[in-house]
Design a protein around this motif. Sequence first.
Motif, short mmCIF file in Angstrom:
data_model
loop_
_atom_site.label_atom_id
_atom_site.label_comp_id
_atom_site.label_asym_id
_atom_site.label_seq_id
_atom_site.Cartn_x
_atom_site.Cartn_y
_atom_site.Cartn_z
N PHE A 101 41.26 22.16 -24.04
CA PHE A 101 42.98 22.45 -22.64
C PHE A 101 43.85 23.12 -22.93
O PHE A 101 44.20 23.51 -22.04
N CYS A 140 32.78 27.99 -18.75
CA CYS A 140 33.38 26.62 -18.20
C CYS A 140 34.58 26.44 -18.37
O CYS A 140 35.36 26.22 -16.58
N LEU B 51 29.98 19.76 -17.30
CA LEU B 51 30.26 20.92 -18.55
C LEU B 51 31.75 21.91 -17.48
O LEU B 51 32.63 21.43 -18.61
N VAL B 52 31.59 22.15 -16.93
CA VAL B 52 32.79 22.61 -16.07
C VAL B 52 33.38 21.31 -15.83
O VAL B 52 34.96 21.99 -16.14
N LYS B 54 34.23 19.07 -17.44
CA LYS B 54 35.14 18.16 -18.75
C LYS B 54 36.06 19.39 -19.08
O LYS B 54 37.25 19.28 -20.29
N HIS B 55 36.06 20.84 -18.30
CA HIS B 55 37.76 21.26 -18.75
C HIS B 55 38.57 21.08 -17.84
O HIS B 55 39.51 21.88 -17.86
N VAL B 56 38.62 20.05 -16.87
CA VAL B 56 39.32 20.07 -15.40
C VAL B 56 40.75 18.38 -16.53
O VAL B 56 40.35 17.79 -16.55
N SER B 57 41.83 19.07 -16.08
CA SER B 57 42.85 18.03 -16.80
C SER B 57 42.72 17.64 -15.36
O SER B 57 41.85 17.35 -13.65
N THR B 83 37.60 11.66 -21.24
CA THR B 83 38.94 12.26 -22.35
C THR B 83 39.91 12.88 -21.07
O THR B 83 39.83 13.21 -20.07
N ALA B 85 43.35 14.31 -20.11
CA ALA B 85 44.14 15.60 -20.36
C ALA B 85 45.62 15.63 -19.02
O ALA B 85 45.42 15.65 -18.02
#
Lengths: 191, 325
Positions: A101, A140, B51-52, B54-57, B83, B85
């Motif tokens: 992040f 990603c 997977l994509v 997982k990178h998003v808040s 998780t 963020a």
Amino acid sequence: MSTAASSSTSETIAEPGLKIKVSTKEGEVFELDEKVAKMSQVIRGILEDLGEQNGGDDSVLPLTQVETRIFRKILVWLKYHAGHDKEEAPKAEEDEIIARFCEEIPEWDQKFLNVDQAVILEIMLAADYLDIKKLRGLCCKTVANILKTKTVEQIREMYGIENDFTPEEEEEIRKQTAWCEDEPPRQGSNH
Amino acid sequence: MPRYKRKLSKMDHSTHLHSTGEAQPEPGQGRPEPSHPKLHFHDVHDIALDLVFKHVSLPSACVLRRVCKRWNDHLDAPFQLCTLALLNKDLLREDLREYIKERRNFVRNILYYGKYVFGQEDANTRLYQFCCMFQNVSDMQRIVLSEHNISSSMLRKLTEKTFPKQCRLFLTKLLVSDVDRYLIPESWYSLTIERRSGSTRIGNLLVEIDMNVNVEGKTEQEKEVMFGRQVQRMAHACATPMDEYEICALKTRLNRMVFVHNVPGSSGAWLEQVLKDILKQHEGPEFLFVNVVQLELGGLRPLTVRLVERLLMEIMSSGVLNNNL
């Protein structure tokens, strides 16, 4: 062991040391430096298995899910990072969360992934198949960053996704997420 | 079947490609390529989609939930909420806090980054209240605080909350203010006015702070000491070498102390040994050969400097130094 090389073009990367041969979905054979090849955890694992079984030097590892045009790109990435990255210890989960992040995508990788989104997705899938975590994560993150800058309508249009919610369902989700309605798209932000 | 073939065949993603017949431009690395099947996002299999995501808040994920049913199912699934963020400003929204509260039992990891909010007094309170929301979540694994300007008293309050045993608190890129009281006695406050005094900046290090230090039967003072040790450990790990300004200020101060107490300033094997012991305990081995009496203190870290000062003061006030020299 496979002999996919016999009916394909062979591309040799002139580098010293042990060479590893892999073949793509189309049967094209690539010869990689061991260090480059082992950045894929799958290839590393196979080589270790073969080592136990005394596998011959002429072995060609068939990567049947990776197209040649995508593998060429991945090879560019692997060679660059094999030459530039330090050997890293596996990250602890908290480090991995922070990296996911908070870390910016390095400039070289940004340029590398400055391609059509469909291609990024294909690289991502290939990186997942080959178990190259860093490349997969970069893909990603790149896609996620693109998504974050778009509105719902833009995303639907961009990817040809149909709005399959019933009016009631849509209303329910809208209620649940009403607080983010006035959130502007976060241009160029990793967050 | 050879082992490698078994290994690779297990990994078939079964993606569904369909051809658009369009040639794709290849910016950057590529040369023009012939037409090839184009992969669309909605054809990507579930694992890749996750997977994509997982990178998003969280706030972005909430927007993306509205795209279609499939995305909604993925983005509101427990594993996706595992998780979280969040930015500091996200928590200004009461309704977002409610949204998280309803889903808090799925949360295992929190990454809360503050972007170093200054001048907002309630930012610390917000951080504290937000973290406390998860204290009864039995599977909570870790809280990571990044880019915050936090006071040590707030940090202490947080460590005294009862989180599950396995829950760990990590700090990174933090500015912890008000740490002086854990480094020197209160009577010394007037002597510590210098640049950045009292703050410890945690750079890219990831520092773990013990949670659940609320030991029953301990007095307030004892708890303060326990937390103080944590702050000292953190400060020591993160302190940067002194700059010239700080070195000069320290030399002046030490010289003044020595002068006031009529102690010969440049001699005393005993003094040298004492200071060397401090260095040995609080600095790396590279500082062992520093001639401390000559005040070659260029590499000392601020924490050690304060320890040196405090020790000198204690020695002088007890009269031990004069007797030993």
